[in-house]
Design a protein around this motif. Structure first.
Motif, PDB file in Angstrom:
ATOM      1  N   ALA A 104      79.739 -21.051  20.684  1.00  0.00           N
ATOM      2  CA  ALA A 104      79.775 -22.294  21.457  1.00  0.00           C
ATOM      3  C   ALA A 104      80.918 -23.174  20.966  1.00  0.00           C
ATOM      4  O   ALA A 104      81.607 -23.830  21.768  1.00  0.00           O
ATOM      5  CB  ALA A 104      78.438 -23.031  21.333  1.00  0.00           C
ATOM      6  N   TYR A 105      81.138 -23.191  19.667  1.00  0.00           N
ATOM      7  CA  TYR A 105      82.243 -23.963  19.094  1.00  0.00           C
ATOM      8  C   TYR A 105      83.577 -23.498  19.669  1.00  0.00           C
ATOM      9  O   TYR A 105      84.473 -24.318  19.936  1.00  0.00           O
ATOM     10  CB  TYR A 105      82.237 -23.818  17.573  1.00  0.00           C
ATOM     11  CG  TYR A 105      83.454 -24.426  16.890  1.00  0.00           C
ATOM     12  CD1 TYR A 105      83.528 -25.807  16.663  1.00  0.00           C
ATOM     13  CD2 TYR A 105      84.529 -23.625  16.507  1.00  0.00           C
ATOM     14  CE1 TYR A 105      84.646 -26.369  16.060  1.00  0.00           C
ATOM     15  CE2 TYR A 105      85.651 -24.180  15.901  1.00  0.00           C
ATOM     16  CZ  TYR A 105      85.705 -25.544  15.676  1.00  0.00           C
ATOM     17  OH  TYR A 105      86.814 -26.092  15.083  1.00  0.00           O
ATOM     18  N   HIS A 106      83.725 -22.177  19.883  1.00  0.00           N
ATOM     19  CA  HIS A 106      84.967 -21.632  20.443  1.00  0.00           C
ATOM     20  C   HIS A 106      84.941 -21.592  21.976  1.00  0.00           C
ATOM     21  O   HIS A 106      85.838 -21.011  22.593  1.00  0.00           O
ATOM     22  CB  HIS A 106      85.216 -20.226  19.884  1.00  0.00           C
ATOM     23  CG  HIS A 106      85.636 -20.222  18.444  1.00  0.00           C
ATOM     24  ND1 HIS A 106      86.906 -20.576  18.044  1.00  0.00           N
ATOM     25  CD2 HIS A 106      84.951 -19.914  17.313  1.00  0.00           C
ATOM     26  CE1 HIS A 106      86.994 -20.470  16.726  1.00  0.00           C
ATOM     27  NE2 HIS A 106      85.837 -20.073  16.255  1.00  0.00           N
ATOM     28  N   ARG A 107      83.905 -22.168  22.570  1.00  0.00           N
ATOM     29  CA  ARG A 107      83.806 -22.339  24.029  1.00  0.00           C
ATOM     30  C   ARG A 107      83.765 -21.009  24.789  1.00  0.00           C
ATOM     31  O   ARG A 107      84.420 -20.837  25.822  1.00  0.00           O
ATOM     32  CB  ARG A 107      84.946 -23.217  24.563  1.00  0.00           C
ATOM     33  CG  ARG A 107      84.951 -24.621  23.943  1.00  0.00           C
ATOM     34  CD  ARG A 107      86.048 -25.489  24.543  1.00  0.00           C
ATOM     35  NE  ARG A 107      86.065 -26.807  23.930  1.00  0.00           N
ATOM     36  CZ  ARG A 107      85.266 -27.815  24.245  1.00  0.00           C
ATOM     37  NH1 ARG A 107      84.356 -27.640  25.192  1.00  0.00           N
ATOM     38  NH2 ARG A 107      85.365 -28.975  23.638  1.00  0.00           N
ATOM     39  N   PHE A 108      82.990 -20.077  24.290  1.00  0.00           N
ATOM     40  CA  PHE A 108      82.737 -18.833  25.009  1.00  0.00           C
ATOM     41  C   PHE A 108      81.453 -18.959  25.812  1.00  0.00           C
ATOM     42  O   PHE A 108      80.494 -19.630  25.386  1.00  0.00           O
ATOM     43  CB  PHE A 108      82.581 -17.660  24.032  1.00  0.00           C
ATOM     44  CG  PHE A 108      83.881 -17.110  23.525  1.00  0.00           C
ATOM     45  CD1 PHE A 108      84.561 -16.129  24.226  1.00  0.00           C
ATOM     46  CD2 PHE A 108      84.426 -17.573  22.334  1.00  0.00           C
ATOM     47  CE1 PHE A 108      85.755 -15.609  23.755  1.00  0.00           C
ATOM     48  CE2 PHE A 108      85.624 -17.067  21.856  1.00  0.00           C
ATOM     49  CZ  PHE A 108      86.295 -16.077  22.566  1.00  0.00           C
TER      50      PHE A 108
ATOM     51  N   ILE B 183      78.796 -12.119  24.720  1.00  0.00           N
ATOM     52  CA  ILE B 183      79.744 -13.240  24.667  1.00  0.00           C
ATOM     53  C   ILE B 183      80.907 -12.923  25.602  1.00  0.00           C
ATOM     54  O   ILE B 183      81.489 -11.833  25.534  1.00  0.00           O
ATOM     55  CB  ILE B 183      80.239 -13.429  23.203  1.00  0.00           C
ATOM     56  CG1 ILE B 183      79.033 -13.781  22.318  1.00  0.00           C
ATOM     57  CG2 ILE B 183      81.333 -14.468  23.128  1.00  0.00           C
ATOM     58  CD1 ILE B 183      79.126 -13.228  20.932  1.00  0.00           C
ATOM     59  N   LEU B 184      81.237 -13.852  26.482  1.00  0.00           N
ATOM     60  CA  LEU B 184      82.217 -13.608  27.536  1.00  0.00           C
ATOM     61  C   LEU B 184      83.320 -14.655  27.518  1.00  0.00           C
ATOM     62  O   LEU B 184      83.061 -15.838  27.312  1.00  0.00           O
ATOM     63  CB  LEU B 184      81.532 -13.625  28.904  1.00  0.00           C
ATOM     64  CG  LEU B 184      80.340 -12.670  29.083  1.00  0.00           C
ATOM     65  CD1 LEU B 184      79.581 -13.021  30.337  1.00  0.00           C
ATOM     66  CD2 LEU B 184      80.819 -11.231  29.116  1.00  0.00           C
ATOM     67  N   GLY B 185      84.546 -14.198  27.753  1.00  0.00           N
ATOM     68  CA  GLY B 185      85.666 -15.127  27.813  1.00  0.00           C
ATOM     69  C   GLY B 185      86.820 -14.565  28.607  1.00  0.00           C
ATOM     70  O   GLY B 185      86.988 -13.351  28.729  1.00  0.00           O
ATOM     71  N   GLY B 186      87.639 -15.442  29.171  1.00  0.00           N
ATOM     72  CA  GLY B 186      88.804 -15.022  29.941  1.00  0.00           C
ATOM     73  C   GLY B 186      88.505 -14.859  31.411  1.00  0.00           C
ATOM     74  O   GLY B 186      87.366 -14.982  31.856  1.00  0.00           O
TER      75      GLY B 186
END
Length: 285
Positions: free
Chosen positions: A250-254, A280-283
């Motif tokens: 959450a800190y890294h906004r994923f 965990i998802l990003g991009g």
């Protein structure tokens, strides 16, 4: 010009069809690839996996280009052997099968072969006949898992020639995960499935993981994945569904979601149960 390609070629398309991983690995993601395929992006330039293990997701997606790595040198040696000399590995495994018994298991466990084929066949043999397919070494790096109950050394699903074909477009490295993730770029897809270590844990298996993958490594991983996302990579990572992990990402906004799976890594069947893991998802999807 670098173009994105359609991800994977499962049975019925242009790929080699369904590929069954040849290793049983603690924490393997066959279930994720089979039941939650929608979490993976449909298009990407290159597949990047820094914790290869049994390569379940890689074999399910069958990407045309891949960068695969693991900290376990014996494991990467095995993939290299199957990629370059699949028949020789199969022949060596058949020789192990002919001699297999309790005494032979411990003889092989104590061996330290140096040749590519012999090292690969030894790892596969031990993986299939040790307790629960666990890969564990002591502080001297010596494999020390006791003999299990299974006696099948060569499986009906073994097709090392097809595995070799799928691995043909992959780079295989034995490097730290951060170095591999830092090689990912715009349009790449990074799949990260690290050992499940959490902060202030009380779980015995996770305590063992802590020796291999510390909380500092978890923080380093999250930061590396965040950098990769900023470069334009797509991220899918799995981890323990624990408050410390959720807070870290959450800190890294994923984005995060939970999925359920059945765990078979336990000494008794009564203690094996359904439980949740974190995805965990990003991009860009």
């Amino acid at each position: 010009m670098n173009r994105e390609r359609t991800a994977g070629k499962p049975a019925g398309e242009d790929g080699v069809g369904i590929v069954v991983p040849f290793l049983k690995w603690p924490g393997g993601k066959r279930w994720l690839a089979a039941e939650h395929r929608n979490v993976f992006p449909k298009k990407y330039k290159r597949y990047v996996e820094p914790f290869l293990g049994s390569a379940s997701v890689f074999f399910a997606l069958q990407p045309e280009r891949a960068l695969l790595s693991d900290a376990n040198e014996e494991l990467i040696t095995t993939y290299r052997a199957i990629r370059s000399r699949p028949k020789a590995v199969m022949d060596a495994l058949n020789r192990h099968a002919l001699k297999h018994c309790d005494t032979y298991y411990y003889e092989v466990r104590s061996m330290r072969p140096t040749g590519l084929i012999e090292r690969a066949a030894r790892l596969i043999y031990l993986n299939r006949t040790c307790f629960n397919g666990i890969y564990r070494v002591n502080l001297e790096g010596v494999f020390n898992v006791p003999r299990g109950t299974k006696n099948t050394v060569v499986l009906p699903t073994d097709d090392f020639h097809t595995l070799s074909r799928v691995l043909h477009g992959a780079e295989l490295e034995n490097k730290d995960f951060e170095e591999i993730i830092d090689q990912s770029g715009d349009g790449d897809f990074v799949f990260a499935d690290p050992p499940y270590t959490v902060r202030h844990n009380t779980n015995g298996f996770i305590k063992y993981n802590e020796k291999l993958f510390s909380w500092a490594d978890q923080e380093r991983l999250a930061a590396a994945l965040a950098r990769a996302r900023r470069r334009g990579a797509r991220i899918v990572a799995t981890n323990a569904n624990h408050s410390s992990i959720r807070e870290l990402y959450a800190y890294h906004r994923f984005a995060q979601r939970t999925v359920s799976r059945f765990s078979s890594i336990s000494a008794t069947s009564s203690s094996r149960k359904q439980f949740e893991e974190l995805v965990i998802l990003g991009g860009r999807r």
